[in-house]
Motif scaffolding. Sequence first.
Motif, mmCIF file in Angstrom:
data_model
loop_
_atom_site.group_PDB
_atom_site.id
_atom_site.type_symbol
_atom_site.label_atom_id
_atom_site.label_comp_id
_atom_site.label_asym_id
_atom_site.label_seq_id
_atom_site.Cartn_x
_atom_site.Cartn_y
_atom_site.Cartn_z
ATOM 1 N N THR A 53 0.864 -1.172 0.000
ATOM 2 C CA THR A 53 0.000 0.000 0.000
ATOM 3 C C THR A 53 0.899 1.220 0.000
ATOM 4 N N MET A 54 0.778 2.008 -1.049
ATOM 5 C CA MET A 54 1.717 3.104 -1.279
ATOM 6 C C MET A 54 1.414 4.372 -0.484
ATOM 7 N N LYS A 55 0.166 4.708 -0.332
ATOM 8 C CA LYS A 55 -0.147 5.976 0.322
ATOM 9 C C LYS A 55 -1.452 5.877 1.098
ATOM 10 N N ALA A 56 -1.623 6.839 1.944
ATOM 11 C CA ALA A 56 -2.831 6.895 2.755
ATOM 12 C C ALA A 56 -4.045 7.128 1.867
ATOM 13 N N SER A 57 -5.145 6.562 2.276
ATOM 14 C CA SER A 57 -6.400 6.715 1.548
ATOM 15 C C SER A 57 -7.313 7.617 2.365
ATOM 16 N N ARG A 58 -8.243 8.236 1.693
ATOM 17 C CA ARG A 58 -9.229 9.060 2.398
ATOM 18 C C ARG A 58 -10.332 8.200 2.990
ATOM 19 N N ARG A 59 -10.311 6.934 2.630
ATOM 20 C CA ARG A 59 -11.339 6.008 3.107
ATOM 21 C C ARG A 59 -11.131 5.707 4.591
#
Length: 167
Positions: A53-59
């Motif tokens: 997982t490369m980056k933070a999600s807004r989910r």
Amino acid sequence: MSPYQIHLSKYPPSSPEKHHRLFQSSWFVQFASWLEYSPSKDAAYCLPCYLFTMKASRRFGWDTFTITGFTSWKKINDGTNCAFLNHVGQDPCSCHNNALKSSEDLLKRSQHIDKNEIYRVLSHHCLDIQNIRGQGYDGASNIWVLNGKLQGEGPVVSNDCTVAKNG
């Protein structure tokens, strides 16, 4: 590379309430390709998502299976509301399924490019490795450090080509 799946004779209860809930080793069978358990945190994690997982999600809850750990055991085996099934997602291109595919690709030798094959293709097109530098580098290098020494194709090419060392 496989998830850390420790089988304990007894997992700790989630709370001192009347209805104790605890991690079940049978879940390792259901979710064998990704489910990990940390005895020190009494939490479940997803190995492929942690690695890819490369980056933070807004989910909301995007970091549950990668950073904070999942501990809501009552939400497992809850039909369509099962937290593990929701984490995987129904979309073949879900974050989890993409991470799982990346994990599988990493382990496939057929997905790796051999140095000699690179040289063969360059030679076939009358290209000299000495004349190629910085072409298409996007920061996604296949170079890593092991015991203080560079590993991967990058160091091998730089040994053959002085221009690659000096970029």
